[in-house]
Every structure is written in structure tokens, then in C-alpha cells.
Design an enzyme around this catalytic site. Sequence first.
Site, PDB file in Angstrom:
ATOM      1  N   ASP A   1      40.181 -36.930 -68.908  1.00  0.00           N
ATOM      2  CA  ASP A   1      38.735 -37.040 -68.655  1.00  0.00           C
ATOM      3  C   ASP A   1      37.914 -36.734 -69.914  1.00  0.00           C
ATOM      4  O   ASP A   1      36.791 -37.198 -70.075  1.00  0.00           O
ATOM      5  CB  ASP A   1      38.291 -36.055 -67.563  1.00  0.00           C
ATOM      6  CG  ASP A   1      39.282 -35.851 -66.441  1.00  0.00           C
ATOM      7  OD1 ASP A   1      40.493 -35.983 -66.682  1.00  0.00           O
ATOM      8  OD2 ASP A   1      38.855 -35.522 -65.333  1.00  0.00           O
TER       9      ASP A   1
ATOM     10  N   ASP B   1      32.714 -30.557 -70.716  1.00  0.00           N
ATOM     11  CA  ASP B   1      32.053 -31.636 -69.978  1.00  0.00           C
ATOM     12  C   ASP B   1      30.646 -31.931 -70.465  1.00  0.00           C
ATOM     13  O   ASP B   1      29.867 -32.586 -69.760  1.00  0.00           O
ATOM     14  CB  ASP B   1      32.024 -31.290 -68.487  1.00  0.00           C
ATOM     15  CG  ASP B   1      33.400 -31.407 -67.860  1.00  0.00           C
ATOM     16  OD1 ASP B   1      34.096 -32.396 -68.166  1.00  0.00           O
ATOM     17  OD2 ASP B   1      33.785 -30.518 -67.088  1.00  0.00           O
TER      18      ASP B   1
HETATM   19  N1  GLY Z   1      36.455 -34.638 -64.508  1.00  0.00           N
HETATM   20  C1  GLY Z   1      36.924 -34.303 -63.246  1.00  0.00           C
HETATM   21  C2  GLY Z   1      37.151 -35.451 -62.320  1.00  0.00           C
HETATM   22  O1  GLY Z   1      37.201 -36.585 -62.679  1.00  0.00           O
HETATM   23  O2  GLY Z   1      37.313 -35.161 -61.158  1.00  0.00           O
END
Ligand code: GLY
Length: 404
Positions: A183, A125
Site C-alpha cells: 500500500d 499514510d
Molecule cells: N492501506 C490499508 C488498506 O488498503 O486497507
Amino acid sequence: MKRRISWMHGVAAGAFVLAMACGTQKQTTATTDKALAQSFDKEFVDAGAQYKVLAKDLPADKFPKTYFPTTGKHEYSNSGWWCSGFYPGTLLYIYEQTKDQALYTEAMRILEPLKKEQYNKSTHDLGFMMFCSFGTANRLQPKPEYKEILINSAKSLCTRFDPKVGCIKSWDSKKPEFLVIIDNMMNLELLFWATQVTGDSSYYKIAVTHANTTIKNHFRPDYSSYHVINYNPETGAVQQKRTAQGFADESAWARGQAWGLYGFTVMYRATKDKKYLDQANHIANYYLTHPNLPADKVPYWDFNAPDIPNAKRDASAAAITAAALLELQGYVDAGKAKVYTDAATTMLRSLSSAAYKAPAGTNGGFIIEHCVGHLPAKSEVDVPLTYADYYYVEAMKRYKDLSK
Ligand code: GLY
């Protein structure tokens, strides 16, 4: 990380540098609602006032995550949580529009405890965490320190890339599996930035390889996406296609569709490769023509939630999608540009209305209400979320820029 940009064809490399330097939009084809754009000046002032409420009770070195209206309690995180970049990023976007120095000062304060994440190799992330924060800070006021932090972050992210799989690993697992979630497309912008400033094409190449593998395995024939692909770490073969945060393995989790749309739009910006534009257009088409998309264009948390029309909405997905469409409209013909801009207009009008925008001083200081984080885990259901605020203010900025 030693290979230079020379592996790219001259023209492609030139287009890449130009595309990244130009930022988001061509700004040629959109027809925006000028009155709505003007109203965003006040929305930014309101957002600044809200973020002062949010900042007031924030413990030192903690980051806002959500707020539970029923108990009146905030939930905070440490800097390693995937959302830690959104609070400083939102403050900076609001500062950019309002010139309220107190917001800039608060952003600078919270960047300090975030810095150490540049060396975090345990998460994919880092794009969210570091580019939304330090990337925005560097755009507003470039500093060698920010550049170094961002390059280190890109290096940390690249340690999670596996050429056998052709992807950056999203989640670590003790089992023989290599997990990648849709994501993850959002973290690639950081890598393009790193190639642009260092001339080292390795970052670019990893981003492109990850995106190509994602196109191959993450999408169904209708261009909706799976949330999680489980790869065999030895062979790179797909072992399983499933969900984590959606309703079902074969359902279309709304935020996942939004991440894919935004991610492939950035891919096109950075590479000018038409296959990414096609992918983004297909995803947009799936989303915008879905029979379960409500008239206000704020989706249910999953397009296939079983209790539609009583299912919870996810305002965060609408904010992300609005921001993405406002960029994508600049890359397409006039007909599509109008569809995308009109849809984003509806989304932003909805989010700015009393149905989703919190009354002043409420919502724990967050701007937007009614988001869903992880419904299957019964976590963060119908609450504010930092990323809804971040992409909402980003979308408003994009809308204003298009309306000039
Ligand atoms: N990246 C995690 C979400 O979108 O909840």
C-alpha cells in the site's frame, strides 16, 4: 532535504516536470464509451446528494470511515486514521464536476481538523491523508498554505525512510523488524510533487529508492504481490514475506494488487523510467487475466479466497484498479490501451450499476457498497469504505476526461 534537482539528468528532470505537470493522461489512444462517460454527469450529481446525507450526521472533527447496513450505524475516525483524506478528496472531485458550492464548503470545513496531520511522523499514510485532500484542494485552487502543508507532510513522510532498508517504514513495531506494505507505493506521489515544487531532489530519490526495493522484494514471479515485507532493520535483509489483510501469506490480496498497479503507474508518470511501466503492465496482466476475476471485473477480496465463487467482493479494489488503468492506458501501445480501457469500462459500468451503487439516501450516504476492509480481522466486511468512493469518482473523472 538540501540537495537540488541537479542530480537528475537534464532530460530526465525535464521529462519529470513535464510528466507531473501534465497530470495523468496522454489522452491519445483510448476508445471510451461516450454514452457511459455522459452518464457520469448524473452519477456525480447522485454522488453529491449522497455525500450531503453522509455530511448531515457527521460529528464535528470526525471523518467518515464506514457504515454498517445491518445496524444502521456509522463508524467515524479522527484525523490520524489513514483514510481521513478521502472524504475531503471525494467532496472536491464531486464539486469539480457539479460546481455544487455546498460540497466545496464542506470540504473546506473538514480540511481544518486534518491540517495538523502534516506533522504526523507516526504513519506512512500521509500520501493518502494529505495528497488526496490538500493535493486536490491545491490543484483546484492553489494556495501558499496548501503548499506549505503538503511540503511539511512530505518532510514528515521522509522521516520514516531508512537508507539501510531502502524503504519508508509502513508500520512501527516493538520487535526487531521493519515492516513495509505494498500500500505504501500510494504515498510516493506526494514526494514527487514535493520535488517538483521545491526543486529538492531528496523526496524524488526516496520515492525511487522505495519503489526499487519494492520491485525487488514485494513481487512473486507471476507479478502478484505480498502484502507485508518484514526487513531486518540492522541489515535491510528480508526476514519474512507475509500477509496482514489477505487470505494467506502466499495469496494475492485484491486491494494490494490494486495499490501496486496504481503506485507503479504513478512511478512511470513521475520518472518516465520504463522499468516502472513494465512493472505496472505486469501487474495489470496478472490482475486482468486471473481466472478468478469475475466477469463484472469486481474482484473477490482475495484472488485466492478459499470460498470463491461465494467469497465477498471488494468494490474498493475495482475502483482503484479502474482509476489506475485509465492512466496506464495512456502510456502503452494501442492494443494494450484498448484492453485497459475496456476493462476499466466494465469496472465502472459494474460499480455504477445497482449491484454496487447504493440507492439514494441509503448506505449511510456512501456511494459504493460491497467492499472489504480487513476480512481476517473480521473488520469492515461487505460495507462501504471511503476509499472506494474516492477512487470511483476519480476513475469517473478520468473516464470523462478521456472521452472529451
Ligand atoms: N492501506 C490499508 C488498506 O488498503 O486497507
